[in-house]
Design an enzyme around this catalytic site. Structure first.
Site, mmCIF file in Angstrom:
data_model
loop_
_atom_site.group_PDB
_atom_site.id
_atom_site.type_symbol
_atom_site.label_atom_id
_atom_site.label_comp_id
_atom_site.label_asym_id
_atom_site.label_seq_id
_atom_site.Cartn_x
_atom_site.Cartn_y
_atom_site.Cartn_z
ATOM 1 N N GLY A 1 0.806 -1.304 -0.020
ATOM 2 C CA GLY A 1 -0.187 -0.132 -0.061
ATOM 3 C C GLY A 1 0.958 1.282 0.124
ATOM 4 N N MET A 2 0.202 2.459 0.557
ATOM 5 C CA MET A 2 0.826 3.658 0.313
ATOM 6 C C MET A 2 1.388 3.885 1.535
ATOM 7 S SD MET A 2 -1.064 6.300 2.030
ATOM 8 C CE MET A 2 -2.356 5.934 3.266
ATOM 9 N N GLY A 3 1.636 2.908 2.786
ATOM 10 C CA GLY A 3 2.243 3.370 3.919
ATOM 11 C C GLY A 3 3.076 2.186 4.432
ATOM 12 N N VAL A 5 4.008 -0.776 7.036
ATOM 13 C CA VAL A 5 2.961 -1.136 8.207
ATOM 14 C C VAL A 5 4.072 -2.007 8.883
ATOM 15 C CG1 VAL A 5 1.203 -2.874 8.763
ATOM 16 C CG2 VAL A 5 1.025 -1.167 6.655
ATOM 17 N N LYS A 20 0.483 1.775 10.853
ATOM 18 C CA LYS A 20 0.902 2.204 9.458
ATOM 19 C C LYS A 20 1.172 3.631 9.488
ATOM 20 C CE LYS A 20 -2.001 1.409 5.484
ATOM 21 N NZ LYS A 20 -2.880 1.461 4.443
ATOM 22 N N ASP A 113 -11.081 -0.420 -3.897
ATOM 23 C CA ASP A 113 -9.788 -0.943 -4.032
ATOM 24 C C ASP A 113 -9.651 -2.328 -3.297
ATOM 25 O OD1 ASP A 113 -7.093 -1.164 -5.135
ATOM 26 O OD2 ASP A 113 -6.207 -0.450 -3.117
#
Length: 373
Positions: A1-3, A5, A20, A113
């Site tokens: 994803g965009m972070g 974790v 996150k 998504d």
């Protein structure tokens, strides 16, 4: 994803959590910050056993993080890489996914998504949980500054699971999640993606214009019909709500529990059954064969119209679709017959057709109609 974790510990409770964080290069990026804030806001609105729970969201200069419950297990993407998933397990997981998405829709949250990497399978219970609501579209009469869908949210994600309207640059609605769900269900059944091309542009084009490869021959027809309806290009032709999808899945599970969800009959058996049905099927489930050849039409042409469901059992809807397709396929193997394609006959779906008119419009001499009662 965009972070990023990571596993952490809540010092107040001692419980393990999933943390996150935005990576350093994105810690000042307004789009990334809004996306993380949107995910936190969405999770705060939702409370469902199939959706990961939020613990805390904190935003301060240079540090933005989201603390969530830690789900011990593997993603559905990892599980798919290990080989075929048994049908009973597919139906169980898909029912749970549908219930979680339905719960989100009931709160005005569209995930947008859905994909195997955003679905976790818990090791202990075997149940599933939805993750990553960073692209969610949130309907709220009094939205927070973080709930507005931005252009980056409309085009980010994974094209293999996007709906056609999303791949075309639109924002999508609940029916977009239904399409993505259908793509996930297709992959669990087929062991391959419904839309998988080299590169994002080619994949998006396939989503917009192409049909997936046929599912394996052993897939039960009612399940195949449900998947195909989820994957309709036109949102209006899909299920209207995720609740309807969930009901369809539950009907399939009931059929499986009673031993009625079986692979299609073999070729020779199908041909024999089709012949018997054409002659005497009305006795069993109310089929009506009307042979009224227009004078100008050749005699060895036939169209099998979509069967009507006269039963109060919603599961019969899938049965009626499957039976018509099964008979069409069987008759098409007879070299002496020319059988109209189901796509042409589908224009009469849900209509009370006059056999003479249907014959004229389809240019056939014989029309086979049926109903399930």
């Amino acid at each position: 994803g965009m972070g990023i974790v990571s596993q952490a510990v809540d010092r107040a409770t001692g419980e393990p959590v999933a943390l996150k964080l935005l990576p350093p290069e994105d810690s000042q990026n307004p789009k990334r910050i809004r996306r993380l804030a949107r995910e936190a806001y969405a999770l705060q609105m939702l409370s469902h056993p199939g959706i990961v729970k939020i613990k805390e969201y904190r935003a301060q200069p240079g540090c933005h993080f989201l603390a969530m419950e830690l789900v011990a297990g593997e993603t559905l993407r990892t599980r798919l890489s290990q080989g075929p998933i048994p049908l009973g397990q597919v139906l169980d997981w898909s029912a749970q996914i549908a219930a979680a998405v339905e719960a989100a829709h009931a709160k005005g949250v569209v995930h947008r998504d859905l994909k195997p990497s955003n679905i976790m399978i818990e090791s202990a219970s075997g149940s599933v949980k939805l993750l990553d609501f960073g692209l969610a579209k949130i309907s709220d009469a009094s939205p927070s500054p973080h709930t507005q869908t931005t252009v980056d949210g409309a085009v980010a994600g994974t094209f293999s699971y996007f709906s056609p309207e999303q791949a075309n640059g639109g924002r999508g609605d609940e029916r977009s999640d239904i399409f993505s769900f259908g793509a996930i269900l297709y992959e669990m059944i087929a062991g391959r993606r419904a839309f998988d091309r080299p590169g994002a542009v080619a994949t998006a084009a396939a989503v917009l214009t192409e049909r997936p490869d046929p599912l394996p021959a052993e897939v039960p027809l009612p399940l195949k019909a449900l998947i195909e309806r989820c994957l309709e290009k036109d949102p209006a032709r899909r299920f209207g709500t995720m609740r309807h999808v969930g009901e369809g899945i539950e009907n399939l599970r009931n059929l499986a529990r009673h031993g009625r969800l079986k692979p299609p009959m073999r070729r020779k058996t199908r041909i024999a059954v089709a012949a018997v049905c054409a002659l005497a099927g009305a006795i069993a489930i109310g089929w009506f064969l009307r042979v009224r050849p227009p004078a100008a039409q050749p005699q060895r042409t036939v169209a099998v119209l979509p069967f009507t469901n006269q039963s109060s059992d919603p599961a019969s809807r899938y049965l009626s679709t499957g039976l018509a397709d099964e008979i069409t396929e069987a008759l098409s193997r007879m070299k002496t017959l020319r059988v109209i394609a189901p796509s042409s006959a589908s224009q009469f779906n849900g209509q009370t057709a006059d056999s003479r008119q249907a014959g004229r419009l389809l240019h056939v001499a014989n029309v086979l109609e049926g109903s399930v009662e």
